[in-house]
Design an enzyme around this catalytic site. Structure first.
Site, PDB file in Angstrom:
ATOM      1  N   SER A 187       0.839  -1.034   0.031  1.00 21.60           N
ATOM      2  CA  SER A 187       0.036   0.019  -0.161  1.00 21.60           C
ATOM      3  C   SER A 187       0.849   1.231  -0.159  1.00 21.60           C
ATOM      4  CB  SER A 187      -0.807   0.176   1.294  1.00 21.60           C
ATOM      5  OG  SER A 187      -1.551   1.057   1.195  1.00 21.60           O
ATOM      6  N   HIS A 189       0.388   4.527   0.869  1.00 23.22           N
ATOM      7  CA  HIS A 189       0.467   5.294   1.976  1.00 23.22           C
ATOM      8  C   HIS A 189       1.092   5.063   3.259  1.00 23.22           C
ATOM      9  CE1 HIS A 189      -3.028   4.138   4.522  1.00 23.22           C
ATOM     10  NE2 HIS A 189      -3.236   3.511   3.704  1.00 23.22           N
ATOM     11  N   CYS A 312      -8.292   0.771  14.616  1.00 20.79           N
ATOM     12  CA  CYS A 312      -9.724   1.212  14.255  1.00 20.79           C
ATOM     13  C   CYS A 312      -9.731   1.519  12.654  1.00 20.79           C
ATOM     14  CB  CYS A 312     -10.179   2.246  15.039  1.00 20.79           C
ATOM     15  SG  CYS A 312      -8.860   3.622  15.413  1.00 20.79           S
TER      16      CYS A 312
END
Ligand code: PLP
Length: 375
Positions: A187, A189, A312
Site C-alpha cells: 500500500s 500510503h 480502528c
C-alpha cells in the site's frame, strides 16, 4: 497542528515531498495510459517507471506488479484471484485478509508469531490445495513473521502463499524470491506515497484472475483506468524507501529508548511482542488499568497523536483480535496503545510522548497511586 507530535505512521505516514511533486506534475498534464498517442505514451511511461521502482523495493519483476486502489483491494484481489477453495489465514491478519473469504484460522503463539507446527498439521489434514496468507509484519505490534518458513511448509503441501507486506515495506528489506511467496501486497500510503493506491506483486506464472473486470488494463489483471498520478507518487515513495532503509536503525534506537523509559517509570507497563523480532518503528504498550481511549484522548489534548492497540478502521475502537490471539485478556488489550514512528520522527517527538504518557500514568494508573489505608 504544526507543534503536534505525530506517532501514528502505521495508520498512514506523511507523504514524501518528492512524491507530492511527482503527482502534481502528472496531474498538471493529460494522458490516459491506454491511449497510443504521445500523451498516452507519456502516462504509460510514468506507470512503467513506478512499476520498476516498486519491483525493486520488493525484489519482484516489474511485469509482475499489478496496481490496485490500495492495500485492501490488493488483498481482496489475491484472495479472490488465486482461486483456491481452501484458504488458511493467520489469526493476526489485517481485516482485509481475515474477512475477505471464508477462511480457516492458523493460531499464533503468545509471542505473536505463527505456530508453524500447527500450520503443518492444518495443511496435512486435507488434500485440498490451499492458499495460505501470512503477513510479513503485524500492523498493531510490528511483530515480523517467519514467512520464508511458512512458504517452505505450505509449498510442500502444494499450497500457494500470500504475504501482506503493507506494514513491512519500506521498514525492513524485502526480497520476494528469498521469502518464496507467490503473492505479496503493498500500500502506497504506508511508505510515503498517496492513499488509495496499492499493488500486488506476483510470482511469475501463478494463477491470478482479475476480480475487477471491464477493461484490459494491467495486462488484463485489474480493469479500470490507472490512477497515473497516484501510481507516480507511489513509485517515487518506493524509490526513496529503498534508498532510506538504513534509517530504520535510528528509528529502532528511538523506539527502544522510548520503551526503556516507559518501563523504567512504570514497571507494570507491558510491551507486546518485546521478545519477538519486530519492525523498527512499532511499539504496542499497555498501561494497565487505564482504557486506551482515555489515554488516546489525553495524549491528543497534550498534542501527541497515537492509536489504540486495537486498530480502528471506522473511527471506533474495537477489541483487538491480534492481542486476543496472543492470549491477552480483554482488559489488558483494552489498555494498549500503538505508537508508530516514521521518517518525520525526531528524538524530541519521542521525549514529548514519554513526558505526556508519564504524566498520564502518574495521574491515572492504579499502580502509581499509593495504596489507600483502610479506615
Ligand atoms: N494490510 C495491513 C497490514 C494494513 O495495516 C493495512 C492498513 O492499515 C491494510 C492492509 C490496508 O491498506 P489500505 O489502507 O491501503 O487499504
Amino acid at each position: 497542528m504544526t507543534d503536534s507530535v505525530y506517532l501514528d505512521h502505521n495508520a498512514t505516514t506523511p507523504m514524501r515531498p518528492q512524491a507530492i511533486a511527482a503527482m502534481a506534475e502528472v496531474m498538471a498534464s493529460v494522458g490516459n495510459a491506454s491511449s497510443v498517442h504521445t500523451f498516452g505514451r507519456a502516462a504509460r511511461s510514468q506507470l512503467d517507471r513506478a512499476r520498476a521502482s516498486i519491483a525493486d523495493l520488493v525484489g519482484a519483476q516489474a511485469a509482475d506488479i499489478v496496481f490496485t486502489g490500495g492495500g485492501t483491494e490488493a488483498n481482496n484481489a489475491v484472495l479472490q484471484g488465486a482461486h483456491r477453495r481452501r484458504v488458511i489465514v493467520s489469526a493476526i491478519e489485517h481485516d482485509s485478509v481475515r474477512l475477505a473469504s471464508d477462511a480457516e484460522t492458523a493460531r499464533v503463539t503468545s509471542d505473536g508469531v505463527i505456530d508453524l507446527a500447527a500450520l503443518s498439521r492444518m495443511l496435512a489434514s486435507s488434500s485440498e490445495p490451499a492458499l495460505v496468507c501470512v503477513m510479513l509484519a503485524n500492523n498493531e505490534t510490528g511483530i515480523v513473521q517467519p514467512v520464508a518458513e511458512v512458504a517452505r511448509i505450505a509449498h510442500a503441501a502444494q499450497a500457494l502463499v500470500h504475504c501482506d507486506a503493507v506494514q513491512a515495506a519500506g521498514r525492513i528489506a524485502i526480497d520476494m524470491a528469498a521469502l518464496g511467496v507467490d503473492y505479496l501486497t503493498l500500500s502506497a500510503h504506508k511508505l510515503g506515497g498517496p492513499q488509495g493506491v496499492g499493488a500486488v506483486a506476483l510470482r511469475a506464472g501463478v494463477p491470478f484472475t482479475a476480480s475487477q473486470r471491464g477493461g484490459g488494463q494491467e495486462r488484463g489483471r485489474r480493469a479500470g483506468t490507472e490512477n497515473v498520478a497516484g501510481i507516480a507518487g507511489f513509485g517515487v515513495a518506493a524509490k526513496i524507501a529503498t534508498q532510506d532503509l538504513h534509517a530504520s536503525a535510528a528509528l529502532a534506537a528511538l523506539r527502544d529508548k522510548m520503551e526503556h523509559d516507559l518501563v523504567q517509570l512504570a514497571p507494570d507497563a507491558h510491551v507486546f511482542g518485546s521478545r519477538a523480532s519486530r519492525l523498527p518503528n512499532t511499539s504496542c504498550v499497555a498501561m494497565p488499568g487505564v482504557a486506551a481511549t482515555t489515554q488516546l484522548m489525553a495524549l491528543d489534548l497534550a498534542g501527541v497523536a497515537v492509536s489504540a492497540g486495537s486498530a480502528c478502521s471506522s473511527g471506533k475502537v474495537k477489541p483487538s483480535h491480534v492481542l486476543a490471539a496472543m492470549g491477552a485478556s480483554e482488559t489488558e488489550a483494552a489498555s494498549a496503545l500503538r505508537v508508530s514512528l516514521g521518517w518525520t520522527t525526531t528524538a524530541d517527538h519521542i521525549g514529548r510522548f514519554v513526558e505526556a504518557w508519564s504524566d498520564l500514568y502518574r495521574r491515572l494508573s492504579p499502580a502509581s497511586r499509593p495504596a489507600t489505608v483502610a479506615a
